[in-house]
Design a protein around this motif. Structure first.
Motif, PDB file in Angstrom:
ATOM      1  N   ARG A 164       0.818  -1.205   0.000  1.00 47.49           N
ATOM      2  CA  ARG A 164       0.000   0.000   0.000  1.00 47.49           C
ATOM      3  C   ARG A 164       0.857   1.263   0.000  1.00 47.49           C
ATOM      4  N   VAL A 165       1.869   1.350   0.877  1.00 42.25           N
ATOM      5  CA  VAL A 165       2.627   2.596   0.977  1.00 42.25           C
ATOM      6  C   VAL A 165       3.485   2.840  -0.258  1.00 42.25           C
ATOM      7  N   PHE A 166       3.859   1.773  -0.962  1.00 38.13           N
ATOM      8  CA  PHE A 166       4.675   1.961  -2.163  1.00 38.13           C
ATOM      9  C   PHE A 166       3.846   2.200  -3.423  1.00 38.13           C
ATOM     10  N   THR A 167       2.569   1.872  -3.407  1.00 36.64           N
ATOM     11  CA  THR A 167       1.786   1.954  -4.646  1.00 36.64           C
ATOM     12  C   THR A 167       0.607   2.923  -4.577  1.00 36.64           C
ATOM     13  N   MET A 168       0.186   3.371  -3.380  1.00 32.41           N
ATOM     14  CA  MET A 168      -0.967   4.272  -3.309  1.00 32.41           C
ATOM     15  C   MET A 168      -0.566   5.690  -3.735  1.00 32.41           C
ATOM     16  N   PRO A 169      -1.531   6.484  -4.190  1.00 28.70           N
ATOM     17  CA  PRO A 169      -1.231   7.877  -4.528  1.00 28.70           C
ATOM     18  C   PRO A 169      -0.632   8.608  -3.337  1.00 28.70           C
ATOM     19  N   GLY A 170       0.265   9.547  -3.620  1.00 28.57           N
ATOM     20  CA  GLY A 170       0.946  10.253  -2.544  1.00 28.57           C
ATOM     21  C   GLY A 170       0.015  10.956  -1.592  1.00 28.57           C
ATOM     22  N   CYS A 171      -1.105  11.469  -2.105  1.00 25.87           N
ATOM     23  CA  CYS A 171      -2.040  12.190  -1.234  1.00 25.87           C
ATOM     24  C   CYS A 171      -2.735  11.273  -0.254  1.00 25.87           C
ATOM     25  N   CYS A 172      -2.773   9.961  -0.542  1.00 28.86           N
ATOM     26  CA  CYS A 172      -3.496   9.013   0.314  1.00 28.86           C
ATOM     27  C   CYS A 172      -2.589   8.269   1.276  1.00 28.86           C
ATOM     28  N   CYS A 173      -1.276   8.429   1.129  1.00 29.62           N
ATOM     29  CA  CYS A 173      -0.347   7.716   2.011  1.00 29.62           C
ATOM     30  C   CYS A 173      -0.204   8.489   3.315  1.00 29.62           C
ATOM     31  N   PRO A 174      -0.573   7.913   4.455  1.00 32.38           N
ATOM     32  CA  PRO A 174      -0.519   8.656   5.722  1.00 32.38           C
ATOM     33  C   PRO A 174       0.894   8.851   6.258  1.00 32.38           C
ATOM     34  N   LEU A 175       1.865   8.063   5.774  1.00 31.77           N
ATOM     35  CA  LEU A 175       3.222   8.129   6.314  1.00 31.77           C
ATOM     36  C   LEU A 175       3.940   9.363   5.767  1.00 31.77           C
ATOM     37  N   VAL A 176       4.380  10.234   6.675  1.00 29.12           N
ATOM     38  CA  VAL A 176       5.020  11.493   6.278  1.00 29.12           C
ATOM     39  C   VAL A 176       6.515  11.309   6.076  1.00 29.12           C
ATOM     40  N   ASN A 177       7.202  10.716   7.059  1.00 28.88           N
ATOM     41  CA  ASN A 177       8.659  10.592   6.984  1.00 28.88           C
ATOM     42  C   ASN A 177       9.075   9.329   6.234  1.00 28.88           C
ATOM     43  N   PRO A 200       7.630 -19.675  -3.208  1.00 22.93           N
ATOM     44  CA  PRO A 200       6.901 -18.913  -4.228  1.00 22.93           C
ATOM     45  C   PRO A 200       6.154 -17.705  -3.687  1.00 22.93           C
ATOM     46  N   ALA A 201       5.523 -17.829  -2.519  1.00 22.51           N
ATOM     47  CA  ALA A 201       4.736 -16.712  -1.987  1.00 22.51           C
ATOM     48  C   ALA A 201       5.609 -15.486  -1.769  1.00 22.51           C
ATOM     49  N   TRP A 202       6.803 -15.686  -1.249  1.00 22.87           N
ATOM     50  CA  TRP A 202       7.697 -14.566  -0.977  1.00 22.87           C
ATOM     51  C   TRP A 202       8.342 -14.049  -2.260  1.00 22.87           C
ATOM     52  N   THR A 203       8.816 -14.951  -3.089  1.00 19.40           N
ATOM     53  CA  THR A 203       9.461 -14.531  -4.334  1.00 19.40           C
ATOM     54  C   THR A 203       8.492 -13.765  -5.220  1.00 19.40           C
ATOM     55  N   ASN A 204       7.267 -14.257  -5.341  1.00 19.68           N
ATOM     56  CA  ASN A 204       6.273 -13.586  -6.175  1.00 19.68           C
ATOM     57  C   ASN A 204       5.931 -12.211  -5.627  1.00 19.68           C
ATOM     58  N   PHE A 205       5.833 -12.092  -4.302  1.00 18.16           N
ATOM     59  CA  PHE A 205       5.523 -10.795  -3.701  1.00 18.16           C
ATOM     60  C   PHE A 205       6.606  -9.769  -4.034  1.00 18.16           C
ATOM     61  N   VAL A 206       7.862 -10.135  -3.847  1.00 19.68           N
ATOM     62  CA  VAL A 206       8.962  -9.214  -4.129  1.00 19.68           C
ATOM     63  C   VAL A 206       9.013  -8.870  -5.612  1.00 19.68           C
ATOM     64  N   THR A 207       8.798  -9.850  -6.468  1.00 16.60           N
ATOM     65  CA  THR A 207       8.836  -9.611  -7.916  1.00 16.60           C
ATOM     66  C   THR A 207       7.731  -8.644  -8.336  1.00 16.60           C
ATOM     67  N   ARG A 208       6.516  -8.862  -7.820  1.00 19.41           N
ATOM     68  CA  ARG A 208       5.390  -8.000  -8.208  1.00 19.41           C
ATOM     69  C   ARG A 208       5.562  -6.580  -7.669  1.00 19.41           C
ATOM     70  N   LEU A 209       6.025  -6.445  -6.430  1.00 21.00           N
ATOM     71  CA  LEU A 209       6.190  -5.109  -5.866  1.00 21.00           C
ATOM     72  C   LEU A 209       7.346  -4.373  -6.530  1.00 21.00           C
ATOM     73  N   SER A 210       8.392  -5.088  -6.898  1.00 21.41           N
ATOM     74  CA  SER A 210       9.502  -4.462  -7.630  1.00 21.41           C
ATOM     75  C   SER A 210       9.026  -3.916  -8.972  1.00 21.41           C
ATOM     76  N   ALA A 211       8.136  -4.656  -9.641  1.00 14.83           N
ATOM     77  CA  ALA A 211       7.605  -4.204 -10.924  1.00 14.83           C
ATOM     78  C   ALA A 211       6.651  -3.020 -10.749  1.00 14.83           C
ATOM     79  N   ALA A 212       5.927  -2.996  -9.628  1.00 17.36           N
ATOM     80  CA  ALA A 212       4.943  -1.935  -9.404  1.00 17.36           C
ATOM     81  C   ALA A 212       5.565  -0.655  -8.863  1.00 17.36           C
ATOM     82  N   SER A 213       6.708  -0.754  -8.195  1.00 14.52           N
ATOM     83  CA  SER A 213       7.315   0.412  -7.564  1.00 14.52           C
ATOM     84  C   SER A 213       8.820   0.462  -7.809  1.00 14.52           C
ATOM     85  N   PRO A 214       9.293   1.388  -8.648  1.00 15.88           N
ATOM     86  CA  PRO A 214      10.743   1.551  -8.829  1.00 15.88           C
ATOM     87  C   PRO A 214      11.453   1.898  -7.524  1.00 15.88           C
ATOM     88  N   ASP A 215      10.777   2.641  -6.621  1.00 16.84           N
ATOM     89  CA  ASP A 215      11.407   2.974  -5.337  1.00 16.84           C
ATOM     90  C   ASP A 215      11.670   1.711  -4.519  1.00 16.84           C
TER      91      ASP A 215
END
Length: 295
Positions: A164-177, A200-215
């Motif tokens: 959520r924090v890596f993929t949600m719009p910046g205005c909707c992310c509650p984390l400031v720092n 597989p559960a862990w590898t797939n999660f990291v692979t998908r989040l890496s593709a969704a968020s360059p950060d």
């Protein structure tokens, strides 16, 4: 043999031994079968397990021999019911069979003891929740929900804080720092990932989040590791403004690798803002929140 292949081979050997041990502890009469007079081993025969689970005898034999065959969640569920596996044994079966962790039918979906939910409720108005090692949100109290509505409002399988924090719009992310906290969270995930290499559960999660968020991909590539610990976190709520909280993580005995995280207000102003939110559950969030939850 490569490290990955060796790891899978070892898990298959463990799976074979585990299935044999569970099969041998069940008496035929426990499942409505005649005890018979010429049983060479205690417990059920392989063909009896296959019959009761509704799978082919050859297929089950290969599974118990540790051969590299694929098993679906539905088939493993049937075998787990036949072998009368409890929640911990069922989870172990999935892991050995190279399947993502799946909640058993009829359970609450989080694997937590009822006492943990009681503790979370008693901690109000302190925001508190339970995460697993992958930052899946398993449970939370009302105070947590007032701040992290964009997470708790998701379907159960999508309640992952990192995602959520890596993929949600910046205005909707509650984390400031985020500059300080996101690298720390990724480093904590990396440390937990070391215990699940090849799963597989862990590898797939990291692979998908890496593709969704360059950060996320950039932070993951640093190979930094860290342990959960006390952290100062700054959150922004559209109705009350800035909330300063100190997060404290405490490990739980079960399920494995879960922790309860309690957020303590750093000042009276933050404490008052949380109490106001609890008294006004209708308070608005980010204007895109509802669209984000539906999406």
């Amino acid at each position: 043999m490569t490290t990955g292949t060796r790891s899978r081979h070892t898990r298959r050997e463990e799976l074979a031994a585990f299935l044999r041990s569970r099969r041998e502890r069940i008496r035929p009469e426990d499942v409505g079968l005649p005890p018979g007079l010429r049983r060479r081993t205690p417990g059920l025969r392989r063909e009896e397990v296959a019959q009761l689970a509704g799978v082919g005898v050859t297929w089950y034999t290969w599974l118990e021999q540790g051969r590299p065959i694929n098993a679906s969640v539905q088939v493993l569920d049937a075998i787990a019911r036949t072998l009368r596996l409890d929640a911990a044994e069922r989870e172990h079966l999935y892991r050995l069979a190279d399947l993502p962790e799946v909640a058993g039918p009829g359970d609450a979906g989080d694997g937590l003891d009822a006492e943990v939910h009681t503790i979370l409720g008693r901690l109000d108005p302190l925001p508190a929740c339970v995460y697993n090692g992958r930052y899946d949100l398993l449970a939370w109290n009302a105070a947590y929900g007032t701040i992290f509505a964009s997470v708790v409002g998701r379907p159960r399988l999508e309640r992952n804080v990192l995602w959520r924090v890596f993929t949600m719009p910046g205005c909707c992310c509650p984390l400031v720092n985020k500059e300080e906290e996101l690298p720390q969270m990724v480093a904590t995930l990396r440390a937990a990932f070391g215990r699940h290499v090849g799963e597989p559960a862990w590898t797939n999660f990291v692979t998908r989040l890496s593709a969704a968020s360059p950060d996320f991909a950039r932070m993951w590539a640093t190979h930094d590791v860290a342990r959960p610990g006390a952290r100062m976190k700054l959150f922004q709520h559209s109705s009350v403004g800035l909330i300063r909280l100190t997060s404290t993580s405490m490990a739980l005995a079960a399920p494995p690798e879960t922790r309860i995280v309690v957020y303590t207000p750093a000042d009276d102003e933050s404490r008052g803002r949380i109490e106001w939110l609890l008294a006004h559950p209708e308070a608005g969030h980010c204007p895109l929140h509802e669209e984000t939850v539906r999406g």
